[in-house]
Design an enzyme around this catalytic site. Structure first.
Site, PDB file in Angstrom:
ATOM      1  N   SER A  69       0.831  -1.200   0.000  1.00 24.32           N
ATOM      2  CA  SER A  69       0.000   0.000   0.000  1.00 24.32           C
ATOM      3  C   SER A  69       0.866   1.250   0.000  1.00 24.32           C
ATOM      4  O   SER A  69       2.002   1.247   0.501  1.00 24.32           O
ATOM      5  CB  SER A  69      -0.893  -0.006   1.246  1.00 24.32           C
ATOM      6  OG  SER A  69      -1.524   1.233   1.441  1.00 24.32           O
ATOM      7  N   TYR A  99      -3.483  -1.648   9.887  1.00 25.43           N
ATOM      8  CA  TYR A  99      -3.197  -1.710   8.458  1.00 25.43           C
ATOM      9  C   TYR A  99      -1.806  -1.136   8.167  1.00 25.43           C
ATOM     10  O   TYR A  99      -1.004  -1.752   7.463  1.00 25.43           O
ATOM     11  CB  TYR A  99      -4.267  -0.944   7.686  1.00 25.43           C
ATOM     12  CG  TYR A  99      -4.177  -1.101   6.192  1.00 25.43           C
ATOM     13  CD1 TYR A  99      -4.703  -2.226   5.563  1.00 25.43           C
ATOM     14  CD2 TYR A  99      -3.589  -0.129   5.396  1.00 25.43           C
ATOM     15  CE1 TYR A  99      -4.627  -2.378   4.193  1.00 25.43           C
ATOM     16  CE2 TYR A  99      -3.510  -0.268   4.023  1.00 25.43           C
ATOM     17  CZ  TYR A  99      -4.030  -1.395   3.427  1.00 25.43           C
ATOM     18  OH  TYR A  99      -3.953  -1.547   2.063  1.00 25.43           O
TER      19      TYR A  99
END
Length: 241
Positions: free
Chosen positions: A138, A152
């Site tokens: 990401s 996350y």
């Protein structure tokens, strides 16, 4: 025929990556928790003449992963390319709302759901003298994004270390890893956000097929080339606003 294995392949970036690899001539094995969705992706690949195997499994279940790998090896051959795309998040991303159990569940999928497949596939790659891992991470792993949440962000940032240790320790065996960091992507994963982006915001995001092209680029790179990290964002990157 070279064999690629894609986790998180039932939708989004995983599904698009599997279809791109099949178009590149790989025999593709699909893994995810949703068997019906996996089979829909497999049917799209078959309709275009591709070779595909659907192997439902949860990346947090080591026994299921071992069975999946054994079936892939038996049916398609030894795995050369592994695209690790399974991921989760939570809409409860601030310290005043999250729980440690929720963070642990995110880490189990996003980090351990990468580490265990890598561990299980490495022995056969060492024997063959080649292998490529693509860790779909990401933008928040490459540049701190406070809105992504602690679970996350921490799990995705850890993937940079996973990729680099593979390259440092396994490169002598012809094995490589790429830490692939896409910016915002318009997929079903957006459902994990506290607030859903509007249509205008979605138009400024990457498509799953954009990430798939990057995966294909890495997977088809020459054996003597290691693409350690690759960051891709939309030209009108919302993170810069």
């Amino acid at each position: 025929m070279r064999v690629a294995w894609v986790t998180g392949a039932s939708s989004g970036m995983g599904a698009a990556s599997a279809e791109a690899l099949a178009a590149d001539g790989f025999a593709v094995a699909l893994t995810g928790r949703r068997g019906a969705s996996l089979e829909a992706v497999a049917e799209r690949i078959r309709s275009k003449g591709g070779t595909v195997l659907s192997v439902p499994a949860d990346v947090t279940d080591r026994g299921a992963l071992q069975q999946a790998i054994a079936r892939i090896n038996e049916t398609l051959g030894e795995i050369e390319i592994v695209v690790l795309s399974a991921g989760v998040n939570t809409p409860r991303r601030h310290w005043d709302a999250l729980t440690s159990s929720e963070v642990r569940a995110i880490v189990d999928v996003n980090l351990m759901g990468v580490v265990e497949p890598v561990e299980l596939v490495l022995p056969s790659m060492r024997r063959s003298g080649r292998g490529q891992f693509v860790l779909i991470s990401s933008w928040s792993a490459w540049r701190f994004s406070p809105g992504a949440g602690v679970g996350y962000s921490a799990s995705k940032q850890a993937l940079a270390a996973v990729a680099e240790t593979i390259n440092a320790q396994e490169g002598v065996s012809g094995i490589r890893a790429c830490h692939l960091c896409p910016g915002d992507v318009d997929t079903g994963f957006l459902a994990y956000r506290p607030q859903q982006p509007n249509e205008d915001d979605r138009r400024h995001m990457l498509a799953a097929t954009d990430v798939a092209r990057a995966v294909s680029f890495v997977a088809t790179s020459p054996a003597d080339v290691c693409i350690n990290e690759l960051v891709i964002t939309p030209t009108t990157n919302l993170a810069y606003r």
